[in-house]
Design a protein around this motif. Structure first.
Motif, PDB file in Angstrom:
ATOM      1  N   LEU A 153      64.938-157.132   2.114  1.00  0.00           N
ATOM      2  CA  LEU A 153      65.339-158.141   1.056  1.00  0.00           C
ATOM      3  C   LEU A 153      64.741-159.460   1.212  1.00  0.00           C
ATOM      4  O   LEU A 153      64.510-160.360   0.249  1.00  0.00           O
ATOM      5  N   ILE A 154      64.817-159.939   2.477  1.00  0.00           N
ATOM      6  CA  ILE A 154      64.303-161.186   3.079  1.00  0.00           C
ATOM      7  C   ILE A 154      62.863-161.185   2.574  1.00  0.00           C
ATOM      8  O   ILE A 154      62.359-162.393   2.172  1.00  0.00           O
ATOM      9  N   LYS A 155      61.941-160.144   2.960  1.00  0.00           N
ATOM     10  CA  LYS A 155      60.755-160.165   2.788  1.00  0.00           C
ATOM     11  C   LYS A 155      60.329-160.494   1.322  1.00  0.00           C
ATOM     12  O   LYS A 155      59.472-161.207   0.830  1.00  0.00           O
ATOM     13  N   ASP A 156      61.139-159.683   0.339  1.00  0.00           N
ATOM     14  CA  ASP A 156      60.933-159.775  -1.045  1.00  0.00           C
ATOM     15  C   ASP A 156      61.474-161.066  -1.445  1.00  0.00           C
ATOM     16  O   ASP A 156      60.516-161.927  -2.406  1.00  0.00           O
ATOM     17  N   ALA A 157      62.333-161.499  -1.036  1.00  0.00           N
ATOM     18  CA  ALA A 157      62.824-163.020  -1.509  1.00  0.00           C
ATOM     19  C   ALA A 157      61.788-164.077  -1.093  1.00  0.00           C
ATOM     20  O   ALA A 157      61.488-164.911  -1.801  1.00  0.00           O
ATOM     21  N   GLY A 158      61.363-164.107   0.098  1.00  0.00           N
ATOM     22  CA  GLY A 158      60.539-164.855   0.508  1.00  0.00           C
ATOM     23  C   GLY A 158      59.283-165.018  -0.324  1.00  0.00           C
ATOM     24  O   GLY A 158      58.710-165.892  -0.523  1.00  0.00           O
ATOM     25  N   ASN A 159      58.808-163.675  -0.541  1.00  0.00           N
ATOM     26  CA  ASN A 159      57.495-163.655  -1.356  1.00  0.00           C
ATOM     27  C   ASN A 159      57.473-164.178  -2.748  1.00  0.00           C
ATOM     28  O   ASN A 159      56.750-164.577  -3.317  1.00  0.00           O
ATOM     29  N   PHE A 160      58.884-163.909  -3.416  1.00  0.00           N
ATOM     30  CA  PHE A 160      59.013-164.361  -4.710  1.00  0.00           C
ATOM     31  C   PHE A 160      58.800-165.993  -4.758  1.00  0.00           C
ATOM     32  O   PHE A 160      58.275-166.151  -5.530  1.00  0.00           O
ATOM     33  N   TYR A 161      59.545-166.585  -3.923  1.00  0.00           N
ATOM     34  CA  TYR A 161      59.173-168.169  -3.702  1.00  0.00           C
ATOM     35  C   TYR A 161      57.810-168.601  -3.480  1.00  0.00           C
ATOM     36  O   TYR A 161      57.174-169.333  -3.730  1.00  0.00           O
ATOM     37  N   TYR A 162      57.034-167.788  -2.463  1.00  0.00           N
ATOM     38  CA  TYR A 162      55.862-167.807  -2.034  1.00  0.00           C
ATOM     39  C   TYR A 162      54.846-167.667  -3.024  1.00  0.00           C
ATOM     40  O   TYR A 162      53.984-168.672  -3.388  1.00  0.00           O
ATOM     41  N   ALA A 163      54.807-166.342  -3.585  1.00  0.00           N
ATOM     42  CA  ALA A 163      53.915-166.061  -4.782  1.00  0.00           C
ATOM     43  C   ALA A 163      53.866-166.231  -6.006  1.00  0.00           C
ATOM     44  O   ALA A 163      53.098-166.703  -6.717  1.00  0.00           O
ATOM     45  N   GLN A 164      55.406-166.177  -6.251  1.00  0.00           N
ATOM     46  CA  GLN A 164      55.565-166.356  -7.886  1.00  0.00           C
ATOM     47  C   GLN A 164      56.126-167.723  -8.282  1.00  0.00           C
ATOM     48  O   GLN A 164      55.344-168.292  -9.151  1.00  0.00           O
ATOM     49  N   THR A 165      57.014-168.410  -7.413  1.00  0.00           N
ATOM     50  CA  THR A 165      57.403-169.747  -7.841  1.00  0.00           C
ATOM     51  C   THR A 165      56.584-170.896  -7.209  1.00  0.00           C
ATOM     52  O   THR A 165      56.599-172.083  -7.503  1.00  0.00           O
ATOM     53  N   LYS A 166      55.797-170.270  -6.069  1.00  0.00           N
ATOM     54  CA  LYS A 166      55.147-171.450  -5.409  1.00  0.00           C
ATOM     55  C   LYS A 166      55.985-172.533  -4.752  1.00  0.00           C
ATOM     56  O   LYS A 166      55.740-173.498  -4.336  1.00  0.00           O
ATOM     57  N   ASP A 167      57.005-172.049  -4.375  1.00  0.00           N
ATOM     58  CA  ASP A 167      58.223-173.179  -3.863  1.00  0.00           C
ATOM     59  C   ASP A 167      58.339-172.689  -2.109  1.00  0.00           C
ATOM     60  O   ASP A 167      59.044-171.927  -1.706  1.00  0.00           O
ATOM     61  N   PHE A 168      57.238-173.254  -1.733  1.00  0.00           N
ATOM     62  CA  PHE A 168      56.794-172.648  -0.196  1.00  0.00           C
ATOM     63  C   PHE A 168      57.958-173.042   0.768  1.00  0.00           C
ATOM     64  O   PHE A 168      58.281-172.564   1.713  1.00  0.00           O
ATOM     65  N   SER A 169      58.598-174.162   0.476  1.00  0.00           N
ATOM     66  CA  SER A 169      59.633-174.772   1.387  1.00  0.00           C
ATOM     67  C   SER A 169      60.805-173.599   1.362  1.00  0.00           C
ATOM     68  O   SER A 169      61.378-173.546   2.505  1.00  0.00           O
ATOM     69  N   LYS A 170      61.293-173.126   0.074  1.00  0.00           N
ATOM     70  CA  LYS A 170      62.328-172.194   0.270  1.00  0.00           C
ATOM     71  C   LYS A 170      61.838-170.912   0.737  1.00  0.00           C
ATOM     72  O   LYS A 170      62.783-170.302   1.505  1.00  0.00           O
ATOM     73  N   SER A 171      60.733-170.678   0.529  1.00  0.00           N
ATOM     74  CA  SER A 171      60.105-169.347   0.986  1.00  0.00           C
ATOM     75  C   SER A 171      60.222-169.454   2.650  1.00  0.00           C
ATOM     76  O   SER A 171      60.736-168.295   3.323  1.00  0.00           O
ATOM     77  N   GLU A 172      59.656-170.740   3.316  1.00  0.00           N
ATOM     78  CA  GLU A 172      59.790-170.624   4.668  1.00  0.00           C
ATOM     79  C   GLU A 172      61.132-170.821   5.093  1.00  0.00           C
ATOM     80  O   GLU A 172      61.099-170.271   6.426  1.00  0.00           O
ATOM     81  N   LYS A 173      61.985-171.309   4.621  1.00  0.00           N
ATOM     82  CA  LYS A 173      63.534-171.161   5.133  1.00  0.00           C
ATOM     83  C   LYS A 173      63.888-169.858   5.113  1.00  0.00           C
ATOM     84  O   LYS A 173      64.729-169.586   6.074  1.00  0.00           O
ATOM     85  N   ILE A 174      63.519-169.091   3.942  1.00  0.00           N
ATOM     86  CA  ILE A 174      64.088-167.625   4.154  1.00  0.00           C
ATOM     87  C   ILE A 174      63.482-166.928   5.252  1.00  0.00           C
ATOM     88  O   ILE A 174      64.196-166.343   5.981  1.00  0.00           O
ATOM     89  N   TYR A 175      62.455-167.072   5.396  1.00  0.00           N
ATOM     90  CA  TYR A 175      61.485-166.704   6.655  1.00  0.00           C
ATOM     91  C   TYR A 175      62.177-167.015   8.123  1.00  0.00           C
ATOM     92  O   TYR A 175      62.317-166.327   9.011  1.00  0.00           O
TER      93      TYR A 175
END
Length: 331
Positions: A153-175
């Motif tokens: 779930l962490i990987k999927d959520a992180g990738n959602f922000y990284y690849a889909q919405t380009k919200d890299f800050s949220k992606s990084e926080k999740i990781y």
């Protein structure tokens, strides 16, 4: 006495049959289990669920839903059956029905696996808003946050922000939060580095890289990292194609040792079209470049007139120089 004997014989037969159903299910003999469909009128609610799951495993989702419903009618009120029914409905492309059943499963027992599949429905239907809400709720409310499903779930959520919405800050926080929960899952470190570099936070990305480098020197990283001796640290798009950048754990010491490897992926996304090495070169004067960009090809080894004084250049600078080469501005 005869009547009592007949009843006892029936009970023994029923018990033996129930044991047979349980045995086939536990041994994953799904074809043999579905072959008992004609006798399903005598099944208990749990056995009907087993039969539905057996059909699911044989990719017969219509039959699976039929027997899940029969199990529910007989009172098999368990979160798993709603989840499994939702999965079959997902594969049947009955997305609204799948969401109803996933929501029931979650209301009874919120687990990461349930949220993952619910998010998949929204991803398929391009409902970005509800996909994001599902990840946020799942990360917060999943009952078990130390198993492989929560890690996924962490990987999927992180990738959602990284690849889909380009919200890299949220992606990084999740990781980053994921690393606290799963400190030995080194893929999260890799993903966090890429998210930081995507934000142009190069110093922070290098700090995480140094943590991985220390683990590499202690031989604690997983097999692939130890084998290839590098980690993907960045990816970006050029003319509709992806470029991947990998950084070496070993400090380049000898001539032609690589600090970075850069791969241009072809338009299919499956093959490497061009490969560049950022190599250690011969320094005659201290002012000379320590690293140059070279390209490997069937035609040999091409060195470009692009140098870096030392290894302290940023990913951004490397991206810019690679793009110049690909655009034909450097030969």
């Amino acid at each position: 006495m005869e009547r009592i004997y007949i009843v006892a014989l029936f009970l023994i037969s029923t018990i033996c049959f129930a044991q047979k159903v349980d045995k086939l299910f536990n041994e994953e003999k799904y074809a043999e289990l579905t072959a008992l469909e004609k006798e399903s009128n005598s099944f208990t609610n749990r056995e009907l669920y087993y039969l539905g799951f057996a059909f699911f495993r044989q990719e017969n989702d219509i039959k699976a839903v039929e027997y899940y419903d029969k199990a529910l009618e007989k009172g098999f009120d368990n979160p798993v059956i709603f989840f499994q029914k939702g999965l079959s409905e997902l594969f049947l492309e009955k997305y609204d029905d799948a969401l109803v059943d996933f929501n029931i499963a979650i209301s009874k027992h919120p687990t990461a696996e349930f949220y993952i599949e619910k998010a998949r429905v929204y991803r398929i239907t391009n409902d970005v808003i509800n996909e994001e809400k599902t990840y946020a709720e799942g990360l917060l409310k999943s009952l078990k946050q130390d198993d492989n499903w929560y890690l996924q779930l962490i990987k999927d959520a992180g990738n959602f922000y990284y690849a889909q919405t380009k919200d890299f800050s949220k992606s990084e926080k999740i990781y980053a939060d994921g690393i606290l929960k799963f400190p030995q899952n080194y893929e999260l470190y890799e993903k966090r580095i890429k998210a930081l570099n995507a934000e142009d936070k190069f110093i922070e990305a290098d700090r995480i890289f140094e943590q991985m480098k220390d683990l590499y020197s202690k031989k604690l990283l997983s097999e692939d990292y130890m084998k290839f001796k590098n980690v993907p640290v960045d990816e970006f798009s050029w003319n509709g194609q992806w470029i991947n950048i990998h950084k070496s754990f070993d400090k380049p010491k000898e001539l032609l040792d690589s600090l970075y490897k850069v791969y241009l992926i072809d338009k299919t996304g499956k093959k490497i079209e061009r490969k560049f090495n950022i190599e250690k070169t011969l320094q005659i004067e201290k002012t000379d470049s320590e690293f140059v960009i070279c390209e490997e090809s069937q035609g040999g080894h091409t060195t470009y007139p692009i140098g870096f004084k030392n290894g302290n250049f940023t990913i951004k600078e490397l991206r810019q120089q690679i793009v110049k080469i690909l655009d034909g501005k450097k030969k």
